[in-house]
Design an enzyme around this catalytic site. Structure first.
Site, mmCIF file in Angstrom:
data_model
loop_
_atom_site.group_PDB
_atom_site.id
_atom_site.type_symbol
_atom_site.label_atom_id
_atom_site.label_comp_id
_atom_site.label_asym_id
_atom_site.label_seq_id
_atom_site.Cartn_x
_atom_site.Cartn_y
_atom_site.Cartn_z
ATOM 1 N N LYS A 72 13.988 -20.881 -18.677
ATOM 2 C CA LYS A 72 15.351 -21.104 -19.140
ATOM 3 C C LYS A 72 15.359 -21.523 -20.604
ATOM 4 C CE LYS A 72 19.444 -24.043 -18.431
ATOM 5 N NZ LYS A 72 20.067 -25.104 -17.603
ATOM 6 N N ASP A 132 17.581 -30.736 -13.731
ATOM 7 C CA ASP A 132 16.968 -30.474 -15.028
ATOM 8 C C ASP A 132 16.407 -31.794 -15.554
ATOM 9 O OD1 ASP A 132 18.305 -28.075 -14.532
ATOM 10 O OD2 ASP A 132 18.808 -27.766 -16.641
ATOM 11 N N LYS A 180 11.901 -24.978 -18.998
ATOM 12 C CA LYS A 180 13.075 -24.856 -19.850
ATOM 13 C C LYS A 180 12.727 -25.315 -21.264
ATOM 14 C CE LYS A 180 17.767 -26.872 -20.158
ATOM 15 N NZ LYS A 180 18.747 -27.735 -19.459
#
Length: 328
Positions: free
Chosen positions: A264, A158, A228
């Site tokens: 996400k 991430d 995300k």
């Protein structure tokens, strides 16, 4: 995918012979603008959909299977990570039919602890990297951070984009950094293959819905496997309208390229009711193909507890006390 491969692919997609900041700016600012009032109204309408008992049971199990169970605190210890991994493996010890979560997300120095604790399961280990959450470090430091996590066995990375560069209109810098980090996720198949790259846009700092759309497309162009919303360290974090915009982006990207990119939302999603609103939005916007942990995740810590409590209520007909679940 190497940086050169990403650049070649981007040139082909934009129809240019050379990828420049001007070309990226023209492409990104040529995307359809977002009707803020319409987007907010659409998200609000989706959030009021009524879910019946059978569908609710399916939605709760699906949401559990999509959770990235997360601990990202400076005081994290080996013991806390092992405890979190135990919960990821067996979310509800009283009901073995409860699904396992999708992943456990930790800082990269704790990846080996999580890998060991989750051995023998299909649960992924995700590591935050690239000077999370600020992203304020040199590219060399960010690459080293990423490679450290990948070499430790992380299945997913991430990363955070450079919001300062994006908001300054330095889109090529952002593209190049994402592409470079994507390259650092490479790993031989004998060692598990490449780690998937989740690109955090930190939408709470992007100021406008148009910027959210542009950042989504820029990340996908550069090689993101997931886009995300947030680090969870900035307010506002995930919101339904922002997630709606990102879902529209991945839907449109598949229409253009045939590639499916995951989404996400992370930060602030704490209740089963909220999670179900997101699943309805996924189904109605991107489509059922995204109702899968491979394409949609929740970045959360406390959400899992409420999902377990609601699941227990559906199974038994009675609410349990707060001590039914562990405090993380």
């Amino acid at each position: 995918m190497s940086s050169s491969t990403a650049t070649t692919r981007a040139r082909d997609h934009l129809g240019v012979t050379r990828l420049t900041g001007r070309a990226l700016t023209s492409w990104l600012h040529g995307l359809p603008g977002v009707d803020r009032v319409g987007c907010d109204a659409r998200a609000a309408a989706l959030g009021t959909r009524s879910i019946k008992t059978t569908a609710k049971a399916w939605a709760i199990d699906t949401a559990i299977s999509m959770v990235d169970l997360t601990t990202l605190e400076g005081a994290d210890t080996h013991g806390k990570v092992r405890s979190l991994c135990a919960k990821a493996r067996v979310p509800d010890p009283s009901d073995p039919s409860t699904p396992q979560v999708a992943a456990v997300c930790v800082y990269n120095d704790l990846v080996p602890v999580a890998i060991d604790a989750l051995r023998g399961t299909d649960i992924h280990v995700a590591a935050v990297a690239t000077a999370f959450p600020s992203g304020r470090a040199s590219l060399q430091v960010k690459l080293a951070d990423t490679r450290d996590a990948v070499q430790a066995g992380a299945h997913e990375i991430d990363m955070v984009i450079d919001r300062g560069a994006f908001l300054s209109g330095r889109y090529l810098d952002v593209f190049d950094e994402i592409a470079a980090i994507k390259g650092a996720c490479d790993r031989p198949e004998s060692e598990g293959g490449p780690a998937h790259l989740k690109v955090i846009l930190e939408t709470g700092e992007l100021a406008t819905y148009d910027n959210v759309r542009r950042a989504s497309f820029l990340a996908m162009l550069a090689g993101a496997d997931f886009i995300k919303t947030s680090t969870g360290k900035v307010s506002p974090a995930a919101t339904l309208p922002v997630t709606l915009i990102m879902l529209e982006a991945v839907r449109d990207w598949r229409d253009q390229t045939g590639e499916m990119i995951g989404v996400k939302p992370a930060g602030g999603i704490r209740t089963s009711k909220d999670a179900i609103k997101y699943l309805v939005t996924v189904s109605e916007t991107a489509g059922e193909d995204w109702l899968d942990p491979a394409r949609f995740r929740f970045g959360a810590s406390s959400l899992l507890n409420d999902l377990i409590l609601q699941r227990h209520k559906l199974r038994t007909g009675a609410y349990s006390g707060a001590d039914y679940v562990t405090i993380d």
